[in-house]
Design a protein around this motif. Sequence first.
Motif, short mmCIF file in Angstrom:
data_model
loop_
_atom_site.label_atom_id
_atom_site.label_comp_id
_atom_site.label_asym_id
_atom_site.label_seq_id
_atom_site.Cartn_x
_atom_site.Cartn_y
_atom_site.Cartn_z
N ILE A 57 41.17 44.13 34.87
CA ILE A 57 39.96 44.95 34.99
C ILE A 57 40.37 46.38 35.32
O ILE A 57 41.40 46.61 35.92
CB ILE A 57 39.08 44.41 36.13
N SER A 107 39.74 38.71 42.17
CA SER A 107 40.42 39.87 42.74
C SER A 107 41.30 39.49 43.92
O SER A 107 42.09 40.32 44.38
CB SER A 107 39.39 40.91 43.19
N SER A 156 34.69 33.77 28.96
CA SER A 156 35.29 34.15 30.22
C SER A 156 35.36 32.93 31.13
O SER A 156 34.36 32.24 31.33
CB SER A 156 34.46 35.25 30.88
N LEU A 165 40.50 34.44 30.16
CA LEU A 165 39.63 34.15 29.04
C LEU A 165 40.19 32.97 28.26
O LEU A 165 41.40 32.73 28.26
CB LEU A 165 39.52 35.37 28.11
N HIS A 171 40.73 39.07 34.68
CA HIS A 171 39.98 38.02 33.96
C HIS A 171 40.93 37.00 33.38
O HIS A 171 42.01 37.35 32.91
CB HIS A 171 39.28 38.64 32.74
N ILE A 202 43.95 33.88 27.69
CA ILE A 202 44.26 35.31 27.73
C ILE A 202 43.95 35.85 29.11
O ILE A 202 42.89 35.56 29.67
CB ILE A 202 43.40 36.07 26.70
N ALA A 249 40.78 43.76 39.63
CA ALA A 249 40.51 42.34 39.40
C ALA A 249 41.11 41.94 38.06
O ALA A 249 41.54 42.80 37.27
CB ALA A 249 39.01 42.05 39.41
N MET A 253 36.86 35.51 36.85
CA MET A 253 37.23 36.85 37.24
C MET A 253 37.59 36.77 38.71
O MET A 253 36.81 36.23 39.50
CB MET A 253 36.11 37.85 37.04
#
Lengths: 119, 105
Positions: B90, B50, B45, B35, B33, B86, B31, B48
């Motif tokens: 994961i 996937s 955050s 940010l 993220h 950013i 996955a 997230m």
Amino acid sequence: NAGVTQTPKFQVLKTGQSMTLQCAQDMNHNSMYWYRQDPGMGLRLIYYSASEGTTDKGEVPNGYNVSRLNKREFSLRLESAAPSQTSVYFCASSKQDVTGQSSGANVLTFGAGSRLTVL
Amino acid sequence: KNEVEQSPQNLTAQEGEFITINCSYSVGISALHWLQQHPGGGIVSLFMLSSGKKKHGRLIATINIQEKHSSLHITASHPRDSAVYICAVIGDMRFGAGTRLTVKP
């Protein structure tokens, strides 16, 4: 609604001095992390603790030690500070370990950061 | 070479413009993220994900696992969107260097 609390926010050290950055979370998260952020390089993982009682090295562990004191607290220690450790340090936590399978429990919550200068 | 590459590094837009920030990675991931780092330094955050797409307000994130690419879109950008964005993968916990977005009124 504290989330992740880091102290101190600012610190100036002389080369060779030691210090400890403190981090505490009140979200009952299992996993905690320490990162450093340097200009142009992005965040880099120093150490992490997937669960209480365990710690593991990240990408840049040299010169640092950590202690997972209990479920809430994860400290980062510089035993003999060097100018190369001048950086902004972030603590983060997640319900589950982000280095494993992804899930909604992997969402990271960050502290406000600690700016460390080593002269 | 960073395993997580973001583009552009810097982006200036006029208020109301549609923004796209790209993230490409070379590591296998489960996955990714997105940010947001505010000018004051705090990091939050945003997403997230996937697979597929996620939307939160004016922010949309997409990911193509096969192509190892993710994008963050901001519709109707506003000066308060000015921040560093950013992406982070994961599993390997690698972060991109960030994209600094400035939205001018």
